[in-house]
Design a protein around this motif. Structure first.
Motif, PDB file in Angstrom:
ATOM      1  N   SER A  71     -51.226  -0.010 -53.254  1.00  0.00           N
ATOM      2  CA  SER A  71     -50.516  -1.105 -52.585  1.00  0.00           C
ATOM      3  C   SER A  71     -50.181  -2.231 -53.569  1.00  0.00           C
ATOM      4  O   SER A  71     -50.916  -2.478 -54.529  1.00  0.00           O
ATOM      5  N   VAL A  72     -49.047  -2.902 -53.315  1.00  0.00           N
ATOM      6  CA  VAL A  72     -48.676  -4.090 -54.100  1.00  0.00           C
ATOM      7  C   VAL A  72     -48.740  -5.323 -53.200  1.00  0.00           C
ATOM      8  O   VAL A  72     -47.972  -6.265 -53.350  1.00  0.00           O
ATOM      9  N   LYS A 113     -50.994  -5.284 -67.144  1.00  0.00           N
ATOM     10  CA  LYS A 113     -50.088  -4.137 -67.092  1.00  0.00           C
ATOM     11  C   LYS A 113     -50.091  -3.453 -65.722  1.00  0.00           C
ATOM     12  O   LYS A 113     -49.060  -2.921 -65.301  1.00  0.00           O
ATOM     13  N   THR A 114     -51.246  -3.439 -65.061  1.00  0.00           N
ATOM     14  CA  THR A 114     -51.349  -2.713 -63.789  1.00  0.00           C
ATOM     15  C   THR A 114     -50.353  -3.204 -62.743  1.00  0.00           C
ATOM     16  O   THR A 114     -49.684  -2.385 -62.090  1.00  0.00           O
ATOM     17  N   PRO A 115     -50.197  -4.531 -62.526  1.00  0.00           N
ATOM     18  CA  PRO A 115     -49.192  -4.970 -61.541  1.00  0.00           C
ATOM     19  C   PRO A 115     -47.778  -4.505 -61.880  1.00  0.00           C
ATOM     20  O   PRO A 115     -47.006  -4.145 -60.981  1.00  0.00           O
ATOM     21  N   VAL A 116     -47.430  -4.501 -63.176  1.00  0.00           N
ATOM     22  CA  VAL A 116     -46.092  -4.040 -63.579  1.00  0.00           C
ATOM     23  C   VAL A 116     -45.909  -2.586 -63.169  1.00  0.00           C
ATOM     24  O   VAL A 116     -44.896  -2.210 -62.568  1.00  0.00           O
ATOM     25  N   SER A 117     -46.922  -1.752 -63.468  1.00  0.00           N
ATOM     26  CA  SER A 117     -46.849  -0.324 -63.138  1.00  0.00           C
ATOM     27  C   SER A 117     -46.777  -0.106 -61.634  1.00  0.00           C
ATOM     28  O   SER A 117     -45.946   0.671 -61.141  1.00  0.00           O
ATOM     29  N   GLN A 135     -43.545   1.437 -59.407  1.00  0.00           N
ATOM     30  CA  GLN A 135     -43.679   2.584 -58.517  1.00  0.00           C
ATOM     31  C   GLN A 135     -43.263   2.225 -57.093  1.00  0.00           C
ATOM     32  O   GLN A 135     -42.602   3.005 -56.406  1.00  0.00           O
ATOM     33  N   HIS A 136     -43.666   1.044 -56.656  1.00  0.00           N
ATOM     34  CA  HIS A 136     -43.388   0.621 -55.282  1.00  0.00           C
ATOM     35  C   HIS A 136     -41.901   0.428 -55.033  1.00  0.00           C
ATOM     36  O   HIS A 136     -41.373   0.826 -53.990  1.00  0.00           O
ATOM     37  N   HIS A 137     -41.227  -0.206 -55.986  1.00  0.00           N
ATOM     38  CA  HIS A 137     -39.813  -0.527 -55.801  1.00  0.00           C
ATOM     39  C   HIS A 137     -38.881   0.563 -56.360  1.00  0.00           C
ATOM     40  O   HIS A 137     -37.665   0.361 -56.386  1.00  0.00           O
ATOM     41  N   ALA A 138     -39.467   1.654 -56.806  1.00  0.00           N
ATOM     42  CA  ALA A 138     -38.724   2.802 -57.344  1.00  0.00           C
ATOM     43  C   ALA A 138     -38.216   2.493 -58.750  1.00  0.00           C
ATOM     44  O   ALA A 138     -37.905   1.351 -59.074  1.00  0.00           O
ATOM     45  N   PRO A 139     -38.145   3.538 -59.589  1.00  0.00           N
ATOM     46  CA  PRO A 139     -37.676   3.338 -60.969  1.00  0.00           C
ATOM     47  C   PRO A 139     -36.262   2.750 -61.005  1.00  0.00           C
ATOM     48  O   PRO A 139     -35.440   3.020 -60.133  1.00  0.00           O
ATOM     49  N   HIS A 140     -36.032   1.941 -62.019  1.00  0.00           N
ATOM     50  CA  HIS A 140     -34.707   1.355 -62.287  1.00  0.00           C
ATOM     51  C   HIS A 140     -34.268   0.363 -61.198  1.00  0.00           C
ATOM     52  O   HIS A 140     -33.083   0.051 -61.082  1.00  0.00           O
ATOM     53  N   HIS A 166     -36.455  -6.290 -59.366  1.00  0.00           N
ATOM     54  CA  HIS A 166     -37.146  -7.067 -58.340  1.00  0.00           C
ATOM     55  C   HIS A 166     -37.805  -8.280 -58.990  1.00  0.00           C
ATOM     56  O   HIS A 166     -38.331  -8.194 -60.114  1.00  0.00           O
ATOM     57  N   ARG A 167     -37.798  -9.390 -58.277  1.00  0.00           N
ATOM     58  CA  ARG A 167     -38.357 -10.635 -58.817  1.00  0.00           C
ATOM     59  C   ARG A 167     -39.823 -10.471 -59.219  1.00  0.00           C
ATOM     60  O   ARG A 167     -40.250 -10.992 -60.262  1.00  0.00           O
ATOM     61  N   ASP A 168     -40.613  -9.752 -58.413  1.00  0.00           N
ATOM     62  CA  ASP A 168     -42.039  -9.596 -58.715  1.00  0.00           C
ATOM     63  C   ASP A 168     -42.247  -8.812 -60.015  1.00  0.00           C
ATOM     64  O   ASP A 168     -43.178  -9.097 -60.779  1.00  0.00           O
ATOM     65  N   ILE A 169     -41.402  -7.803 -60.253  1.00  0.00           N
ATOM     66  CA  ILE A 169     -41.506  -7.041 -61.502  1.00  0.00           C
ATOM     67  C   ILE A 169     -41.175  -7.947 -62.683  1.00  0.00           C
ATOM     68  O   ILE A 169     -41.895  -7.974 -63.698  1.00  0.00           O
TER      69      ILE A 169
END
Length: 263
Positions: A130-131, A160-164, A168-173, A176-179
């Protein structure tokens, strides 16, 4: 329920205005009404919520001993209500708050312990991948604790974990502001530990993502903040000409947002 909601809002207003006695009087009114609306069991929850709110207030006023005592009272009530062996977001929240409190008082061992307990419980409540904002927030608390202990390896892991997870949550490519924000924090961390090449890559990736989200020519606080951090990055590597350029770009954007004479 609507009356209780309005009374709670009034209590929060007086708390913000530093009128603690008035705020507490509204809390007492809520506790008197809760059993009438929701039944007797709701009273325990109301008291626990009140303890947690008062503990946050003590923390903000740097009254850390009172804050610790009140948080632990809230924790005991929540565990009585939900069960000591059960997971619940309310319990995890108090554990997280205690972790943040111990971080502020310099007790990093306890800060790490409570934050990790909160993180594991949040994962069991919301899901391992979960994010949820509470999960990301606790990870960032752990980052700060590990950094102040000088454990950059663990700090980097929790950067690094939140970035990963967010990718994954928002799909590759997907932008998103959080990323972008997590990339910015990771880049800033690498600057602080003098890994300048990694810092540059993460900061520039964050800038590109923000510009795709908000528009290249659209002034935004997120972009202005990041431009200032990129200026600091170039200052760290002694590229003062580029540092000044990015710092001016940050300043000019802030002026567009707040006004030329904005304070």
């Amino acid at each position: 329920p609507d009356i209780i909601s309005s009374v709670r809002q009034l209590g929060n207003i007086f708390l913000i205005r530093n009128k603690l006695e008035l705020s507490k009087s509204y809390d007492n009114k809520i506790m008197a009404m809760m059993p009438l609306v929701y039944g007797e069991s709701a009273l325990v929850q109301a008291v626990a919520h009140m303890h947690n709110k008062i503990a946050v207030d003590y923390n903000d006023r740097h009254q850390y001993s009172l804050s610790e005592e009140t948080y632990k009272n809230a924790l005991a009530l929540y565990e009585e209500m939900y069960g000591r062996d059960n997971d619940h977001g309310d319990i995890a929240k108090v554990l997280s708050n205690l972790g943040a409190l111990y971080h502020k008082t310099g007790d990093y061992r306890q800060a790490e312990d409570y934050s990790k307990r909160a993180l594991e419980m949040y994962k069991r409540v919301y899901g391992e991948k979960s994010v949820h904002p509470d999960i990301i927030r606790v990870m960032r608390n752990l980052v700060n604790t590990y950094r102040l202990q000088g454990d950059n390896t663990k700090a980097e892991e929790y950067y690094k974990t939140p970035v990963s997870l967010l990718r994954q949550h928002h799909a590759p490519h997907t932008d998103h502001r959080d990323i972008a924000y997590s990339l910015y924090r990771l880049g800033d961390f690498h600057d602080n530990i003098k890994q300048y090449s990694d810092a540059h890559d993460h900061l520039m990736e964050a800038l590109s993502m923000y510009q795709r989200i908000y528009g290249t020519d659209n002034p935004h606080q997120d972009i202005a903040l990041l431009l200032g951090s990129i200026g600091y990055h170039y200052f760290c590597i002694s590229d003062y000409h580029t540092a000044v350029d990015y710092s001016h770009r940050s300043l000019d954007m802030y002026k567009k947002i707040y006004g030329e004479d904005g304070c």
